[in-house]
Motif scaffolding. Sequence first.
Motif, PDB file in Angstrom:
ATOM      1  N   HIS A 128       0.855  -1.186   0.000  1.00  0.00           N
ATOM      2  CA  HIS A 128       0.000   0.000   0.000  1.00  0.00           C
ATOM      3  C   HIS A 128       0.890   1.234   0.000  1.00  0.00           C
ATOM      4  O   HIS A 128       1.690   1.424   0.913  1.00  0.00           O
ATOM      5  N   ILE A 129       0.752   2.058  -1.041  1.00  0.00           N
ATOM      6  CA  ILE A 129       1.596   3.262  -1.098  1.00  0.00           C
ATOM      7  C   ILE A 129       0.797   4.512  -0.755  1.00  0.00           C
ATOM      8  O   ILE A 129       1.376   5.558  -0.473  1.00  0.00           O
ATOM      9  N   GLY A 130      -0.535   4.398  -0.783  1.00  0.00           N
ATOM     10  CA  GLY A 130      -1.384   5.548  -0.471  1.00  0.00           C
ATOM     11  C   GLY A 130      -2.754   5.322  -1.072  1.00  0.00           C
ATOM     12  O   GLY A 130      -2.914   4.491  -1.978  1.00  0.00           O
ATOM     13  N   GLU A 131      -3.732   6.061  -0.567  1.00  0.00           N
ATOM     14  CA  GLU A 131      -5.092   5.901  -1.075  1.00  0.00           C
ATOM     15  C   GLU A 131      -5.208   6.448  -2.496  1.00  0.00           C
ATOM     16  O   GLU A 131      -4.489   7.385  -2.866  1.00  0.00           O
ATOM     17  N   GLU A 132      -6.114   5.881  -3.253  1.00  0.00           N
ATOM     18  CA  GLU A 132      -6.431   6.432  -4.568  1.00  0.00           C
ATOM     19  C   GLU A 132      -6.810   7.913  -4.399  1.00  0.00           C
ATOM     20  O   GLU A 132      -7.517   8.261  -3.468  1.00  0.00           O
ATOM     21  N   ARG A 133      -6.307   8.738  -5.234  1.00  0.00           N
ATOM     22  CA  ARG A 133      -6.506  10.206  -5.239  1.00  0.00           C
ATOM     23  C   ARG A 133      -5.573  10.933  -4.275  1.00  0.00           C
ATOM     24  O   ARG A 133      -5.593  12.163  -4.228  1.00  0.00           O
ATOM     25  N   ALA A 134      -4.763  10.203  -3.500  1.00  0.00           N
ATOM     26  CA  ALA A 134      -3.836  10.890  -2.588  1.00  0.00           C
ATOM     27  C   ALA A 134      -2.818  11.698  -3.387  1.00  0.00           C
ATOM     28  O   ALA A 134      -2.403  11.299  -4.486  1.00  0.00           O
ATOM     29  N   VAL A 135      -2.413  12.827  -2.831  1.00  0.00           N
ATOM     30  CA  VAL A 135      -1.482  13.734  -3.523  1.00  0.00           C
ATOM     31  C   VAL A 135      -0.050  13.207  -3.428  1.00  0.00           C
ATOM     32  O   VAL A 135       0.381  12.746  -2.375  1.00  0.00           O
ATOM     33  N   ARG A 137       3.907  14.213  -3.701  1.00  0.00           N
ATOM     34  CA  ARG A 137       4.690  15.440  -3.547  1.00  0.00           C
ATOM     35  C   ARG A 137       6.182  15.198  -3.744  1.00  0.00           C
ATOM     36  O   ARG A 137       6.686  14.130  -3.413  1.00  0.00           O
ATOM     37  N   VAL A 138       6.846  16.223  -4.258  1.00  0.00           N
ATOM     38  CA  VAL A 138       8.310  16.275  -4.276  1.00  0.00           C
ATOM     39  C   VAL A 138       8.691  17.599  -3.626  1.00  0.00           C
ATOM     40  O   VAL A 138       8.112  18.643  -3.977  1.00  0.00           O
ATOM     41  N   ASP A 139       9.628  17.542  -2.688  1.00  0.00           N
ATOM     42  CA  ASP A 139      10.021  18.750  -1.945  1.00  0.00           C
ATOM     43  C   ASP A 139       8.804  19.482  -1.376  1.00  0.00           C
ATOM     44  O   ASP A 139       8.762  20.721  -1.351  1.00  0.00           O
ATOM     45  N   GLY A 140       7.797  18.727  -0.996  1.00  0.00           N
ATOM     46  CA  GLY A 140       6.603  19.315  -0.401  1.00  0.00           C
ATOM     47  C   GLY A 140       5.605  19.861  -1.396  1.00  0.00           C
ATOM     48  O   GLY A 140       4.489  20.249  -1.023  1.00  0.00           O
ATOM     49  N   GLU A 141       5.955  19.905  -2.673  1.00  0.00           N
ATOM     50  CA  GLU A 141       5.060  20.477  -3.691  1.00  0.00           C
ATOM     51  C   GLU A 141       4.221  19.379  -4.348  1.00  0.00           C
ATOM     52  O   GLU A 141       4.746  18.303  -4.652  1.00  0.00           O
ATOM     53  N   PRO A 142       2.938  19.614  -4.588  1.00  0.00           N
ATOM     54  CA  PRO A 142       2.110  18.599  -5.251  1.00  0.00           C
ATOM     55  C   PRO A 142       2.485  18.479  -6.729  1.00  0.00           C
ATOM     56  O   PRO A 142       2.521  19.481  -7.447  1.00  0.00           O
ATOM     57  N   ILE A 143       2.783  17.267  -7.163  1.00  0.00           N
ATOM     58  CA  ILE A 143       3.136  17.076  -8.582  1.00  0.00           C
ATOM     59  C   ILE A 143       2.208  16.071  -9.270  1.00  0.00           C
ATOM     60  O   ILE A 143       2.350  15.827 -10.461  1.00  0.00           O
ATOM     61  N   GLY A 144       1.257  15.489  -8.523  1.00  0.00           N
ATOM     62  CA  GLY A 144       0.353  14.523  -9.146  1.00  0.00           C
ATOM     63  C   GLY A 144      -0.409  13.768  -8.077  1.00  0.00           C
ATOM     64  O   GLY A 144      -0.517  14.220  -6.929  1.00  0.00           O
ATOM     65  N   GLU A 189      12.780  10.974  -5.676  1.00  0.00           N
ATOM     66  CA  GLU A 189      12.129  10.635  -4.408  1.00  0.00           C
ATOM     67  C   GLU A 189      10.851  11.442  -4.272  1.00  0.00           C
ATOM     68  O   GLU A 189      10.826  12.637  -4.579  1.00  0.00           O
ATOM     69  N   MET A 190       9.809  10.777  -3.824  1.00  0.00           N
ATOM     70  CA  MET A 190       8.523  11.454  -3.669  1.00  0.00           C
ATOM     71  C   MET A 190       7.789  10.892  -2.462  1.00  0.00           C
ATOM     72  O   MET A 190       8.074   9.764  -2.024  1.00  0.00           O
ATOM     73  N   THR A 191       6.880  11.669  -1.920  1.00  0.00           N
ATOM     74  CA  THR A 191       6.076  11.196  -0.791  1.00  0.00           C
ATOM     75  C   THR A 191       4.607  11.258  -1.191  1.00  0.00           C
ATOM     76  O   THR A 191       4.207  12.093  -2.018  1.00  0.00           O
ATOM     77  N   ILE A 192       3.832  10.374  -0.580  1.00  0.00           N
ATOM     78  CA  ILE A 192       2.397  10.359  -0.841  1.00  0.00           C
ATOM     79  C   ILE A 192       1.689  10.739   0.450  1.00  0.00           C
ATOM     80  O   ILE A 192       2.017  10.211   1.528  1.00  0.00           O
ATOM     81  N   ASP A 193       0.760  11.677   0.360  1.00  0.00           N
ATOM     82  CA  ASP A 193       0.060  12.131   1.571  1.00  0.00           C
ATOM     83  C   ASP A 193      -0.548  10.935   2.293  1.00  0.00           C
ATOM     84  O   ASP A 193      -1.300  10.142   1.698  1.00  0.00           O
ATOM     85  N   GLU A 194      -0.218  10.805   3.575  1.00  0.00           N
ATOM     86  CA  GLU A 194      -0.691   9.699   4.412  1.00  0.00           C
ATOM     87  C   GLU A 194      -0.355   8.346   3.800  1.00  0.00           C
ATOM     88  O   GLU A 194      -1.097   7.370   3.960  1.00  0.00           O
ATOM     89  N   GLY A 195       0.733   8.313   3.062  1.00  0.00           N
ATOM     90  CA  GLY A 195       1.167   7.064   2.451  1.00  0.00           C
ATOM     91  C   GLY A 195       2.672   6.909   2.548  1.00  0.00           C
ATOM     92  O   GLY A 195       3.307   7.381   3.498  1.00  0.00           O
ATOM     93  N   ALA A 196       3.242   6.289   1.564  1.00  0.00           N
ATOM     94  CA  ALA A 196       4.651   5.886   1.609  1.00  0.00           C
ATOM     95  C   ALA A 196       5.573   6.977   1.057  1.00  0.00           C
ATOM     96  O   ALA A 196       5.141   7.924   0.395  1.00  0.00           O
ATOM     97  N   THR A 197       6.847   6.787   1.349  1.00  0.00           N
ATOM     98  CA  THR A 197       7.905   7.521   0.663  1.00  0.00           C
ATOM     99  C   THR A 197       8.465   6.593  -0.401  1.00  0.00           C
ATOM    100  O   THR A 197       8.748   5.424  -0.130  1.00  0.00           O
TER     101      THR A 197
END
Length: 470
Positions: A128-135, A137-144, A189-197
């Motif tokens: 599980h990397i994050g919920e469907e529709r979760a934002v 981010r790279v460097d804190g900025e939303p990219i998808g 490297e990217m992070t997913i809101d309430e999900g994985a790095t």
Amino acid sequence: MTERVRPSDKIRCDACPVLCYIAEGRSGACDRYANHEGELVRLDPLTIIDRTDEAVPFLETGPDWDGDIVQSSRPFVTAIGAGTTYPDYKPAPFIVSQEVEGADMITVVTEGIFSYCGVKVKIDTDRHIGEERAVVRVDGEPIGHVMTSEYGSRMLSLGGVDHLTGGSKKEGRVTCDALLGLCNLEPVEMTIDEGATLTVQAGQPPVIDGERERLMRVGCGSAAIGMFAAQWKDNVDEVVVVDDHITGVLSEHQAGRLLDIPPTGIKVAGRKSTPGRYFQVAEPGTGWGGTNVTDPLSILKPVDPKVAWPGLKLLMVSTTGEQWAYYELDDQLNPVPAEITTALRASTERIAENCEPSLCSVLFMGGAGGSLRAGVTENPVGLTKSVKAMLTRVTCGGAPAYVWPGGGITVMADVTQMPTNAFGYVPTPALVAPIEFTMRLEDYAALGGHMDKVRRVEDVITPEIRRVKG
Ligand code: SF4
């Protein structure tokens, strides 16, 4: 291309809307163009794809041509290093003619400036990397954002005009940087809101929360039961294949029934879909089969004492075969860890053996149905019609491009199929991507092509070009 605004040392680059003034010996904002002794030069060489080992193969006659101009033994002039045109009414930088098996072919190459572009990323993992529709981010900025999961893979949609131009200046710059890195096969490297790095790199395994993924699942839990039921029949009484989507139970499953495997009274949590197939046995996570399970017994309900028996042999296994546990029921019908037999252990290894390596795939997606067409033809819709009629083949850096149905020329191409460093950027911000249109000479004339700009391939290929093997 160049316009001197001062006789001194600066020249103006007009290859994109930024219109840099570049001093002698310096490069412009995108590092793609430079001022070399008063001349504007494209810093990366034009790239051709060459499938032969010959030094000068392009005039030679090769084996029979199968109709594929990129994969044929002839050199294919890509748009990598070709340069861009701005504004778009100017003809594309290279419009190259080449005779192929008696047919006069034209390839129009240009480095398109794509403000409307992004990437689709496929990550082979059940975790599980994050919920469907979760934002994302790279460097804190939303990219998808996270898209719908596919079979054994998680999907991301990154970039697009809303992130490139619709947010803050920093969001656009970070999005452009991330797309450029992904398209040029670099780790991002990217992070997913309430999900994985995540660390995503095209053609490489994903790194999820610091762990390098190894295997893509063999199938869902039900599919795994179907595949391996016959191998389990004589070696164990019950098998539970733990999976976030569909957990399989051998004795209840249709495969078990057809093999006359008797009921065992083993019961799993979750919502029963059809016999031997259970949804939602646990929460999504990074444990067994994409669930949050670390102890497989946590998904078992009390056994049915009317059916189960002491000594019953139970195998629990994940969909990649990487996690497994073997139990036997004691006199109180509680599962107790026991030593697994060699044959049963081999069955878990067989699952792993049938899993493919986990990889990240990155598909560049861009819209070439807009102003870019004017560099190909004076009548832009003619190119669209020609592509839709399959008279014109679209490639990106020589890689085959899938053209979406419907309006426009919306293309997708696998970045791992392109030569290295095929992509650039301009600080508007937008990605610069290679795109080539190949068609017969007569079709090019018919769609209103810039016929007076056609050059023979041998006049284009110079010692400075970069040759890559196709
Ligand atoms: S950003 Fe690059 S392409 Fe655009 S004007 Fe400057 S040097 Fe030229």
